[in-house]
Design an enzyme around this catalytic site. Structure first.
Site, PDB file in Angstrom:
ATOM      1  N   VAL A  75       1.556  -6.423  -3.012  1.00  8.08           N
ATOM      2  CA  VAL A  75       2.926  -5.917  -3.002  1.00  8.08           C
ATOM      3  C   VAL A  75       2.859  -4.405  -2.813  1.00  8.08           C
ATOM      4  CG1 VAL A  75       5.011  -5.587  -4.388  1.00  8.08           C
ATOM      5  CG2 VAL A  75       3.772  -7.758  -4.478  1.00  8.08           C
ATOM      6  N   CYS A  76       3.723  -3.886  -1.955  1.00  8.20           N
ATOM      7  CA  CYS A  76       3.776  -2.458  -1.676  1.00  8.20           C
ATOM      8  C   CYS A  76       3.930  -1.656  -2.972  1.00  8.20           C
ATOM      9  CB  CYS A  76       4.954  -2.173  -0.752  1.00  8.20           C
ATOM     10  SG  CYS A  76       5.133  -0.447  -0.371  1.00  8.20           S
TER      11      CYS A  76
END
Length: 146
Positions: free
Chosen positions: A47-48
């Protein structure tokens, strides 16, 4: 009333790694089974971090990750900070096509049984069998010598 999220009904396994500075630094979060999402790397499932860091607070704990952060991520993808550029572009260009692609991924990779039988299972088996070898080695040594 708003329509349900295209991720509705999907089930994902999540891996969470806590940095040394946790809870002052956000955990690193990844999806183990595949998800189509602008802020999730399709290959690694990561996830960013910017997306997490924007919403992260030292007041949070892991319950917040699962009850607040991940649901928000699925309900409100942020295509302006993408890890999956294709998903971000599709979402901005053609929301219906994007929703359709998300649903296809859910059906292919995020059924409840997929989450239950994710690759993770293998690593716990390996640990088990290593322990078995360790304990059975001693017994074997004596028996193996005629």
């Amino acid at each position: 009333m708003s329509s349900p999220s295209p991720y509705h009904g999907g089930v994902w396994r999540i891996r969470v790694e806590l940095p040394d500075a946790y809870p002052y630094k956000s955990p690193s979060i990844g999806f183990i089974n595949k998800i189509y999402h602008p802020n999730v790397d399709e290959m690694s499932g990561s996830v960013c971090l910017d997306v997490i860091n924007q919403t992260w607070s030292p007041m949070f704990d892991l319950v917040n990750v699962f009850e607040v952060f991940l649901p928000q991520l699925l309900l409100y993808p942020n295509p302006s900070d993408p890890l999956n550029g294709e998903a971000a572009a599709l979402m901005m260009r053609d929301r219906a096509a994007y929703d359709q692609r998300v649903k296809e991924y859910c059906e292919k990779y995020a059924k409840p049984e997929d989450a239950g039988a994710a690759p993770e299972e293998k690593s716990s088996d390996e640990e088990l069998s290593e322990d078995e070898y360790a304990s059975s080695d001693e017994a074997m040594v004596g028996e193996a010598d005629p």
